[in-house]
Design a protein around this motif. Sequence first.
Motif, short mmCIF file in Angstrom:
data_model
loop_
_atom_site.label_atom_id
_atom_site.label_comp_id
_atom_site.label_asym_id
_atom_site.label_seq_id
_atom_site.Cartn_x
_atom_site.Cartn_y
_atom_site.Cartn_z
N UNK A 191 25.73 42.66 51.27
CA UNK A 191 26.28 41.51 51.90
C UNK A 191 26.47 41.47 53.38
N UNK A 192 27.23 40.47 53.73
CA UNK A 192 27.41 40.09 55.12
C UNK A 192 28.87 39.74 55.35
N UNK A 193 29.16 39.32 56.57
CA UNK A 193 30.56 39.10 56.94
C UNK A 193 31.09 37.73 56.57
N UNK A 194 30.36 36.98 55.72
CA UNK A 194 30.89 35.69 55.28
C UNK A 194 31.95 35.85 54.20
N UNK A 195 32.01 37.00 53.53
CA UNK A 195 33.01 37.25 52.49
C UNK A 195 34.22 37.92 53.12
N UNK A 196 35.38 37.27 53.01
CA UNK A 196 36.60 37.84 53.55
C UNK A 196 37.65 37.92 52.45
N UNK A 197 38.48 38.97 52.52
CA UNK A 197 39.50 39.23 51.50
C UNK A 197 40.87 39.20 52.17
N UNK A 198 41.82 38.52 51.53
CA UNK A 198 43.15 38.35 52.10
C UNK A 198 44.21 39.09 51.30
N UNK A 199 44.38 38.74 50.02
CA UNK A 199 45.42 39.32 49.16
C UNK A 199 44.81 39.67 47.81
N UNK A 200 45.27 40.77 47.22
CA UNK A 200 44.88 41.16 45.86
C UNK A 200 46.09 41.06 44.94
N UNK A 201 45.83 40.83 43.65
CA UNK A 201 46.90 40.88 42.66
C UNK A 201 46.34 41.41 41.35
N UNK A 202 47.14 42.27 40.70
CA UNK A 202 46.88 42.73 39.34
C UNK A 202 47.90 42.07 38.42
N UNK A 203 47.45 41.57 37.27
CA UNK A 203 48.34 40.89 36.33
C UNK A 203 48.06 41.43 34.93
#
Length: 248
Positions: A191-203
């Motif tokens: 990939x490339x830098x178009x994918x950005x990650x902010x917050x994760x959650x496990x449920x």
Amino acid sequence: MSRLRQHVAAIAAAVSIGSMSFSAGAVEVFRVSDYDGGSQIWFEAEAFDERLPEGAQFFPISGEGNAAKAPDDTFGEVVTRAGGAGGRLSYTFDISRAGGNGGTWYFFGRVINPSNQSDYMLVESHPDDDDIPDEPPFPGGDGVKPFDNADDRIFEQDTPAWAWAILAHNEGHTKQLEDGENTMHIFHRQGNNTRVMDVFVWVDDVAYLPTDDDYISAEEKTSGLAVDSGAKLTTAWGRLKRRQSRLR
């Protein structure tokens, strides 16, 4: 005293008596909740315990190196990608802090991913994730061993605007966690830098779907380990300022 200054005062007091450490052993600041009778544990993408190789070569934080600044509607910084396949992010978290027990858990990320750029995730407690690469150079690419698209691929979905992905719980978004601490590793697949990650959650509830408001309302906690350097205190102060600004 403002909430931000209360946090900083607590950190400073812990530093002065040597009772707290933001070491590489666990996610420093996280949130917990019990919506719909389940257990949820939340943490921000930039709160990784370890990034290998060190630096911005594969997983830069917003504003680091050539990475763009975080969008205004994020909860802190974001983690994006650079370079080719390779690199690893690691996060250790304790589901007991959210009142959870070992079993089947479901993973979501608050991401923007307009061109369907996916990664792999291995979890040390998951039965099929027993072969975890532990030092660079890390393998990357489509289906390269030890990764299995059907069990390990995450964020395989077009997500043009912020969304909690993915809702189907398929591929790497369903894992077996054990009681107490668990460690997850995200590997650069493509990939490339178009994918950005902010917050994760496990449920732990298959029917629960996270929302931004749920994250805001979740209870903030810290790992409770001892801060061992002024540099890490400065980092914690910076994160708290960004979080306070976002939640006003």
